[in-house]
Design an enzyme around this catalytic site. Structure first.
Site, PDB file in Angstrom:
ATOM      1  N   CYS A  15       0.831  -1.206   0.000  1.00 23.59           N
ATOM      2  CA  CYS A  15       0.000   0.000   0.000  1.00 23.59           C
ATOM      3  C   CYS A  15       0.863   1.252   0.000  1.00 23.59           C
ATOM      4  O   CYS A  15       1.399   1.654   1.042  1.00 23.59           O
ATOM      5  CB  CYS A  15      -0.911  -0.004   1.228  1.00 23.59           C
ATOM      6  SG  CYS A  15      -1.896   1.493   1.362  1.00 23.59           S
ATOM      7  N   CYS A  75      -0.559   4.167   2.123  1.00 26.21           N
ATOM      8  CA  CYS A  75      -0.353   4.035   3.573  1.00 26.21           C
ATOM      9  C   CYS A  75       1.101   4.282   3.957  1.00 26.21           C
ATOM     10  O   CYS A  75       1.381   4.946   4.943  1.00 26.21           O
ATOM     11  CB  CYS A  75      -0.707   2.625   4.053  1.00 26.21           C
ATOM     12  SG  CYS A  75      -2.140   1.887   3.291  1.00 26.21           S
ATOM     13  N   ASP A  76       2.028   3.726   3.188  1.00 28.96           N
ATOM     14  CA  ASP A  76       3.429   3.683   3.632  1.00 28.96           C
ATOM     15  C   ASP A  76       4.364   4.620   2.872  1.00 28.96           C
ATOM     16  O   ASP A  76       5.501   4.832   3.309  1.00 28.96           O
ATOM     17  CB  ASP A  76       3.957   2.240   3.510  1.00 28.96           C
ATOM     18  CG  ASP A  76       3.165   1.288   4.401  1.00 28.96           C
ATOM     19  OD1 ASP A  76       2.700   1.745   5.462  1.00 28.96           O
ATOM     20  OD2 ASP A  76       3.003   0.116   4.035  1.00 28.96           O
TER      21      ASP A  76
END
Ligand code: NAP
Length: 324
Positions: free
Chosen positions: A141, A144-145
């Site tokens: 992701c 997200c990261d």
């Protein structure tokens, strides 16, 4: 499940899955005046909610963030009274009188029809280091990261729309993004390819597969093997490895119930009927050519309408001329 409180209420339609397909099916069912329940998983999120930018869903000329888009779907479905509960569904079984019992860990729900909209999850590479470094440099992701990789170097694995789109997103943070792809050309749509080729911080390792993800406490490098020229095999120094090598459908719990293709995608006809009467399917979990939000929504509207016809026929309320 005898004595289960939730079984006392019989829904017309239960939708399993809370992504664009599930919420669209729920919207149509609720707006159609049916007693509808949507069950969304607690342990998985719709892929679209972690997509930074959706550019090809009509009506948003500037594009829209995936999470924001799904929130709009929820608001719209809620306006028509769709009931949404969080529950990981483990089984669907035939009940009495053509009813279906949809079971989670603690509760079971009964319905006249079920719409499967369970989507798909990221596929894993299965190479050494992938599992051990998940959360320590291996990610599925970018939204997200990605921010953790400011001014770092990362590898993106895959050649499809997701890999290229997410590689482009990662250039907002990383100083270098290397796309490792097993062929000498990309599968991704041309507009994404053009943007990636033109980007000064995106590099390519063609004809290459990942053999190992290496590191100490965190990822430090990705060992690749060149399929055409072994001498070009090497270790790419990287702080992160983002893996986007396709999808695997979330259909394990219905494999023995409805017919699926060889990859586990549910076989649904043009009316979104599965091989089992009263069970319909739509979105990324079905076998089809194109997996997009817009196709998921289209399937879902059809699935909800087909389910409605089925429910009306079961109740003896069908309107002449419409076929369930
Ligand atoms: P995909 O289209 O199936 O592409 C997967 C990529 O990973 C392919 O390039 C494939 O290589 C590669 N791959 C698969 N297994 C591999 C392995 N074991 N090792 C190395 N490489 C491997 O998956 P996706 O990109 O996630 O897209 C899924 C669906 O969502 C598609 O329908 C896509 O169009 C859609 N999507 C659309 C958008 C958009 O419209 N903006 C954005 C994201 C996703 P090969 O090419 O050699 O098979």
């Amino acid at each position: 499940m005898e004595g289960n409180e939730s079984l006392k209420l019989v829904y017309d339609i239960i939708v399993v899955g809370g992504g664009p397909a599930g919420l669209t099916a729920g919207l149509y069912a609720a707006r159609g005046g049916l007693k509808a329940l949507l069950l969304e998983g607690e342990s998985s999120v719709s892929q679209i909610t972690v997509t930074d930018l959706v550019e090809n869903y009509p009506g948003f000329p500037e594009g829209i963030n995936g999470y924001d888009l799904v929130e709009r779907f929820r608001t719209q479905a809620g306006r028509f009274g769709l009931k949404i509960l969080t529950e990981d569904i483990r089984a669907i079984d035939a009940g009495a009188a053509e009813h279906w019992i949809v079971s989670g860990r603690d509760s079971a729900y009964e319905a006249l029809s079920v719409i499967l909209a369970t989507g798909a999850n990221w596929r894993h590479l299965g190479v050494p280091g992938e599992a051990a470094f998940t959360g320590k440099g291996v990610s599925y992701c970018a939204t997200c990261d990605g921010p953790f990789y400011r001014d770092r170097e990362v590898v993106v694995v895959g050649g499809g729309d997701t890999a290229v789109q997410e590689a482009l997103f990662l250039t907002r943070f990383a100083r270098k993004v290397t796309i490792v792809h097993r062929r000498d050309r990309l599968r991704a749509t041309p507009i994404l390819q053009e943007r990636a080729f033109a980007h000064e911080r995106i590099d390519f390792a063609w004809d290459s597969v990942v053999e190992e993800i290496q590191g100490g406490e965190f990822v430090e490098g990705v060992r690749i093997r060149n399929l055409k020229n072994p001498e070009k095999s090497r270790i790419i120094p990287a702080d992160g490895a983002f893996i986007f090598v396709g999808l695997t459908p979330n259909t394990g719990f219905v494999r023995g119930l409805v017919n699926c293709d060889e990859n586990g995608y549910i076989l649904a006809d043009a009316e979104m009927k599965t091989s089992v009467k009263g069970i319909f399917a739509c979105g990324d979990c079905i076998s089809k050519l194109l997996r997009q939000v817009v196709t998921a929504c289209g399937d879902a509207a059809t699935a909800a309408f087909s389910a409605q016809l089925h429910v009306e026929a079961l109740k003896g309320e069908d309107y002449g001329g419409r076929k369930a």
